[in-house]
Design a protein around this motif. Structure first.
Motif, short mmCIF file in Angstrom:
data_model
loop_
_atom_site.label_atom_id
_atom_site.label_comp_id
_atom_site.label_asym_id
_atom_site.label_seq_id
_atom_site.Cartn_x
_atom_site.Cartn_y
_atom_site.Cartn_z
N VAL A 58 109.02 113.06 -5.13
CA VAL A 58 108.43 113.18 -6.48
C VAL A 58 107.81 111.84 -6.84
O VAL A 58 108.44 110.80 -6.73
CB VAL A 58 109.46 113.56 -7.57
N GLU A 59 106.59 111.91 -7.27
CA GLU A 59 105.89 110.69 -7.69
C GLU A 59 106.48 110.22 -9.01
O GLU A 59 106.63 110.99 -9.95
CB GLU A 59 104.39 111.01 -7.84
N ALA A 60 106.91 108.95 -9.03
CA ALA A 60 107.58 108.44 -10.22
C ALA A 60 106.63 107.61 -11.09
O ALA A 60 106.72 107.62 -12.31
CB ALA A 60 108.77 107.58 -9.81
N ARG A 61 105.72 106.93 -10.44
CA ARG A 61 104.89 105.94 -11.15
C ARG A 61 104.10 106.55 -12.31
O ARG A 61 103.42 107.56 -12.14
CB ARG A 61 103.89 105.30 -10.18
N GLY A 62 104.27 105.93 -13.46
CA GLY A 62 103.46 106.31 -14.62
C GLY A 62 103.80 107.67 -15.20
O GLY A 62 103.04 108.21 -16.00
N ARG A 63 104.94 108.24 -14.80
CA ARG A 63 105.28 109.56 -15.34
C ARG A 63 106.51 109.47 -16.22
O ARG A 63 107.41 108.68 -15.97
CB ARG A 63 105.56 110.53 -14.19
N LYS A 64 106.53 110.30 -17.23
CA LYS A 64 107.72 110.37 -18.09
C LYS A 64 108.84 111.04 -17.32
O LYS A 64 108.61 111.91 -16.48
CB LYS A 64 107.39 111.19 -19.33
N GLN A 68 108.90 114.35 -14.64
CA GLN A 68 109.38 114.21 -13.26
C GLN A 68 110.57 115.14 -13.01
O GLN A 68 110.64 115.83 -11.99
CB GLN A 68 109.78 112.76 -13.02
N ASP A 69 111.48 115.19 -13.97
CA ASP A 69 112.67 116.02 -13.81
C ASP A 69 112.32 117.51 -13.78
O ASP A 69 112.96 118.29 -13.06
CB ASP A 69 113.69 115.73 -14.91
N ARG A 91 117.98 107.01 -10.84
CA ARG A 91 117.40 107.30 -12.16
C ARG A 91 118.38 108.14 -12.96
O ARG A 91 119.03 109.04 -12.40
CB ARG A 91 116.10 108.10 -12.01
N LEU A 92 118.45 107.86 -14.24
CA LEU A 92 119.28 108.67 -15.13
C LEU A 92 118.60 110.03 -15.30
O LEU A 92 117.38 110.10 -15.44
CB LEU A 92 119.38 107.94 -16.47
N LEU A 93 119.37 111.12 -15.26
CA LEU A 93 118.77 112.45 -15.41
C LEU A 93 118.48 112.75 -16.88
O LEU A 93 119.24 112.36 -17.76
CB LEU A 93 119.70 113.53 -14.85
N SER A 94 117.39 113.49 -17.12
CA SER A 94 117.07 113.90 -18.49
C SER A 94 118.07 114.97 -18.94
O SER A 94 118.66 115.67 -18.12
CB SER A 94 115.65 114.48 -18.53
N PRO A 95 118.26 115.12 -20.26
CA PRO A 95 119.15 116.18 -20.77
C PRO A 95 118.75 117.56 -20.27
O PRO A 95 119.60 118.41 -20.00
CB PRO A 95 118.99 116.08 -22.29
N GLU A 96 117.45 117.78 -20.11
CA GLU A 96 116.97 119.10 -19.63
C GLU A 96 117.44 119.36 -18.21
O GLU A 96 117.81 120.49 -17.86
CB GLU A 96 115.43 119.16 -19.67
#
Ligand code: GRF
Length: 212
Positions: A58-64, A68-69, A91-96
């Motif tokens: 998964v491309e991480a750069r410049g993405r919220k 990404q999640d 990376r910390l996982l998003s609540p979603e």
């Protein structure tokens, strides 16, 4: 057959310990369906490809993080993943993401939580001067290194230790602990009561009275 999804960012030694445990039958009736990395150059993703496993970067750069999640969750769903294993995923996982896999995401952390959460747990332990540290496999919730603990393994801190030697001895125990925890969780023979993980007697085990 249970399907595992692995998320990693680096070396991937815990991923390999899990893959080896599946290969030798220590984790029964399971396979790794997908290995996902947020770093294209991670040694772990290279090793996954070499083992012939499905991989995704998964491309991480410049993405919220939420964006990404969402891509990661879609990829996990596409591969029918039942249990997500974070193996050095930085990376910390998003609540979603957490909500998409309730009580079905595991992480391994190189300390006896709740001591020394976050980065450089081994250096934190040395600096604090504890005599015993170790590793923890826990369910992931929305807080960093916080969910219900499945199992822990202790590692003594030696007078001669530096960060490298202590990290290496903890890592050996991580490679034992993570496959063991995955097998326990996949067996389904447990309940969680508040923050406590309580193992239930396996249905196949001989009851104590009969064994006498
Ligand atoms: C391990 O120390 C693990 O506890 C922590 O990140 C490190 C990953 O190492 N979460 P590896 O990539 O599995 O070798």
């Amino acid at each position: 057959m249970k399907h595992l999804g692995i998320l990693l960012s680096g070396r991937g030694s815990n991923f390999l310990a899990i893959a080896d445990a599946i290969d030798r039958g220590q984790i029964e009736d399971a396979e790794i369906s997908i290995v996902i990395s947020n770093r294209a150059e991670a040694a772990g993703i290279v090793a996954a490809r070499a083992r012939g496993l499905a991989t995704h970067v998964v491309e991480a750069r410049g993405r919220k993080r939420a964006e990404q999640d969402a891509e990661i969750v879609a990829c996990l769903r596409q591969h029918d993943v039942d249990l997500v294993c974070l193996a050095g995923y930085m990376r910390l996982l998003s609540p979603e993401f957490v909500a998409a896999y309730p009580q079905a995401i595991l992480n391994i952390h190189p300390s006896l939580l709740p001591a020394f959460p976050g980065l450089d747990a081994q250096a934190q332990a040395l600096q604090y001067g504890v005599a015993v540290t170790g590793c923890t496999v826990h369910f992931v919730d929305e807080q960093l290194d916080h969910g219900v603990i499945v199992l822990q393994r202790a590692v003594p801190v030696l007078d001669s230790d530096d960060e490298a030697s202590l990290s290496a001895r903890i890592l050996e125990q991580e490679h034992v602990a993570y496959p063991e925890a995955i097998a326990l969780v996949l067996s389904g023979n447990y309940n969680t009561v508040d923050r406590r993980y309580i193992a239930r007697a396996s249905q196949n085990a001989t009851p104590i009275e009969e064994a006498k």
